[in-house]
Write a protein that holds these residues in place. Structure first.
Motif, short mmCIF file in Angstrom:
data_model
loop_
_atom_site.label_atom_id
_atom_site.label_comp_id
_atom_site.label_asym_id
_atom_site.label_seq_id
_atom_site.Cartn_x
_atom_site.Cartn_y
_atom_site.Cartn_z
N ASP A 10 -2.64 -7.17 1.04
CA ASP A 10 -2.27 -7.37 -0.36
C ASP A 10 -3.39 -8.03 -1.15
O ASP A 10 -3.53 -7.80 -2.35
N GLU A 11 -4.20 -8.85 -0.47
CA GLU A 11 -5.28 -9.55 -1.17
C GLU A 11 -6.31 -8.58 -1.74
O GLU A 11 -6.99 -8.88 -2.72
N THR A 13 -5.45 -5.12 -2.51
CA THR A 13 -4.81 -4.25 -3.51
C THR A 13 -4.47 -4.99 -4.79
O THR A 13 -4.33 -4.37 -5.85
N THR A 14 -4.32 -6.31 -4.71
CA THR A 14 -4.04 -7.09 -5.93
C THR A 14 -5.32 -7.55 -6.63
O THR A 14 -5.26 -8.11 -7.72
N GLY A 15 -6.47 -7.34 -5.99
CA GLY A 15 -7.73 -7.75 -6.59
C GLY A 15 -8.09 -9.20 -6.34
O GLY A 15 -9.07 -9.71 -6.88
N ALA A 16 -7.31 -9.88 -5.50
CA ALA A 16 -7.59 -11.29 -5.23
C ALA A 16 -8.85 -11.47 -4.38
O ALA A 16 -9.49 -12.50 -4.42
N THR A 41 -7.69 1.71 0.54
CA THR A 41 -7.16 0.34 0.53
C THR A 41 -5.64 0.43 0.42
O THR A 41 -5.12 1.14 -0.43
N ALA A 43 -1.73 -1.78 0.87
CA ALA A 43 -1.06 -3.08 0.88
C ALA A 43 -0.39 -3.35 2.23
O ALA A 43 -0.28 -2.48 3.09
N ASP A 45 2.40 -3.19 3.71
CA ASP A 45 3.70 -2.54 3.56
C ASP A 45 3.80 -1.44 4.62
O ASP A 45 2.88 -0.62 4.75
N ASP A 74 3.53 -10.84 7.59
CA ASP A 74 2.94 -9.78 6.77
C ASP A 74 1.85 -9.02 7.51
O ASP A 74 1.18 -8.14 6.93
#
Length: 413
Positions: A10-11, A13-16, A41, A43, A45, A74
């Motif tokens: 997620d880091e 795909t969210t751009g973090a 890329t 997430a 999931d 996760d």
């Protein structure tokens, strides 16, 4: 062979966080003759992960994924691959023993959740992880009408992942015949002072997509990179292809080339020229920016950076001649060259391209034996573009003028 690299988390795909693993993995695959056609890329999931792996395995001969192998809820890569392979997860005692040993060596008690890292889809091979508790997975995915796809899943921690790739993944690929049959080599030629479309026109058929070796054009902050990529049966042939293409590029666009290599920048070219001449430089920057001093800091041959809001702020007396100002500053800083930008413009707050700004680039060459103590060259420029790169383009234009001047002086001598 077609390769695909998957970054999981997620880091990303969210751009973090920026994914750096995929670029490194693509380079390693290229070194053993595997071209990466896709970078994906996805997430954290399960459904998205299964879909990403299924698509990758159908279109790529080799798939390498990073991330999702930790012990937390996760971290889903094990479950994703079990579903992809339609196999249950099984406990591997030998992996569990390795994980427990790592915790013991560190004087820590192993949390119960780390047992998850010893669970593998039935039929998967283990990729040892000497540094961490997350071993990798090595699977073979059957494809109808095609040879099977080889899938590797590795931890996302760069230090662990890189050791596993070099110690296990690449040797296994070479041993299986999936890699190592060809070699891919690259050389980057750096250029400045020309637009992408004009460069394409000048190079002509050299950038045809079916050319061997291929030549790609990329632009970053007004610098053009010409990337020569050779795909051959051995190193000698790949290097021969690169050198022949490199020579053609130098014949077609010699005036724009300032160096070679991924990390080469104009400040490096100027520094190299100064070292070659055993000379030194100070820069003077006026206006709303001062990038040159930062770029040159620590480079051989660079001695000082001076910033002033306006160039006439350098005057020690009213109407002091510019030649005297430059001769004085050169003497005070004990340098052979001065490079001045007059001036970086104050940019409006906009994301739209800006019109060209007028400015001057001044170059002073100290000549102690002359009556004037040196000679001054003034170049009048007009430069614009996107506000994110205008100041960089101005600074690079100044460096390029100095680079060419240093080159000419070397030839004169």
């Amino acid at each position: 062979m077609i390769g695909e690299v998957i970054a999981i988390g997620d880091e990303m795909t969210t751009g973090a966080r920026v994914d750096t693993n995929s670029a490194w993995l693509s380079q390693q695959l290229a070194a053993v003759g595997v071209r990466t056609f896709f970078q994906t890329t996805v997430a954290d999931d399960i459904e998205a992960g299964v879909q990403a792996f299924r698509i990758a395995a159908q279109r790529a001969d080799i798939v390498i994924a990073t991330g999702g192998l930790g012990p937390t809820r996760d971290d889903l890569t094990r479950e994703v691959l079990a579903m992809l392979m339609n196999q249950p997860l099984e406990f591997r005692p030998e992996v569990m023993e390795h994980i427990q040993t790592l915790f013991s060596r560190r004087g820590r008690e192993m949390p119960e959740r780390n047992r998850l890292q010893a669970m593998f889809p039935v039929g998967a091979d283990v990729v040892p992880n000497p540094q961490g508790t997350a071993p990798g997975l090595d699977l073979t995915f059957p494809r109808e009408g095609l040879p099977p796809s080889r899938i590797f899943a590795l931890p996302g921690v760069p230090a662990e992942m890189k050791q596993m790739v070099q110690a296990t993944v690449l040797p296994r690929l070479v041993a299986s015949g999936l890699a190592g049959q060809r070699v891919m080599r690259q050389q980057v030629v750096k250029c400045f002072g020309v637009g992408e479309s004009e460069m394409e026109s000048r190079l002509g058929n050299m950038i045809a997509r079916d050319r061997t070796p291929s030549v790609g054009i990329t632009v970053s902050r007004a610098t053009i990179s010409l990337r020569i990529t050779a795909d051959a049966t051995d190193d000698a042939l790949a290097l021969q292809q690169i050198m022949e293409t490199r020579q053609q590029i130098y014949q077609l666009v010699p005036e724009f080339i300032f160096g070679e290599g991924e990390g080469c920048e104009l400040q490096d070219a100027v520094s190299d020229a100064l070292v070659h001449r055993a000379e030194s430089l100070a820069v003077i920057e006026a206006g709303a920016a001062a990038p040159l001093a930062g770029w040159l800091a620590g480079k051989p041959g660079f001695r000082a950076g001076i910033y002033v809001p306006e160039l006439n702020d350098l005057e020690k007396r009213k109407d002091e001649p510019q030649e005297e100002i430059f001769a004085r500053i050169a003497s005070e800083n004990k340098v052979d060259w001065l490079l001045a930008v007059d001036a970086y413009p104050q940019l409006p707050e906009t994301d739209q391209p800006l019109p060209a700004f007028p400015l001057r680039v001044l170059i002073w060459k100290a000549i102690p034996s002359s009556e004037s103590k040196g000679e001054l060259q003034v170049s009048e420029l007009e430069l614009g573009g996107h506000p994110d790169i205008v100041q960089d383009r101005i600074a690079k234009a100044a460096l390029d003028i100095l680079r060419k001047q240093l080159k000419r002086k070397t030839k004169d001598n």
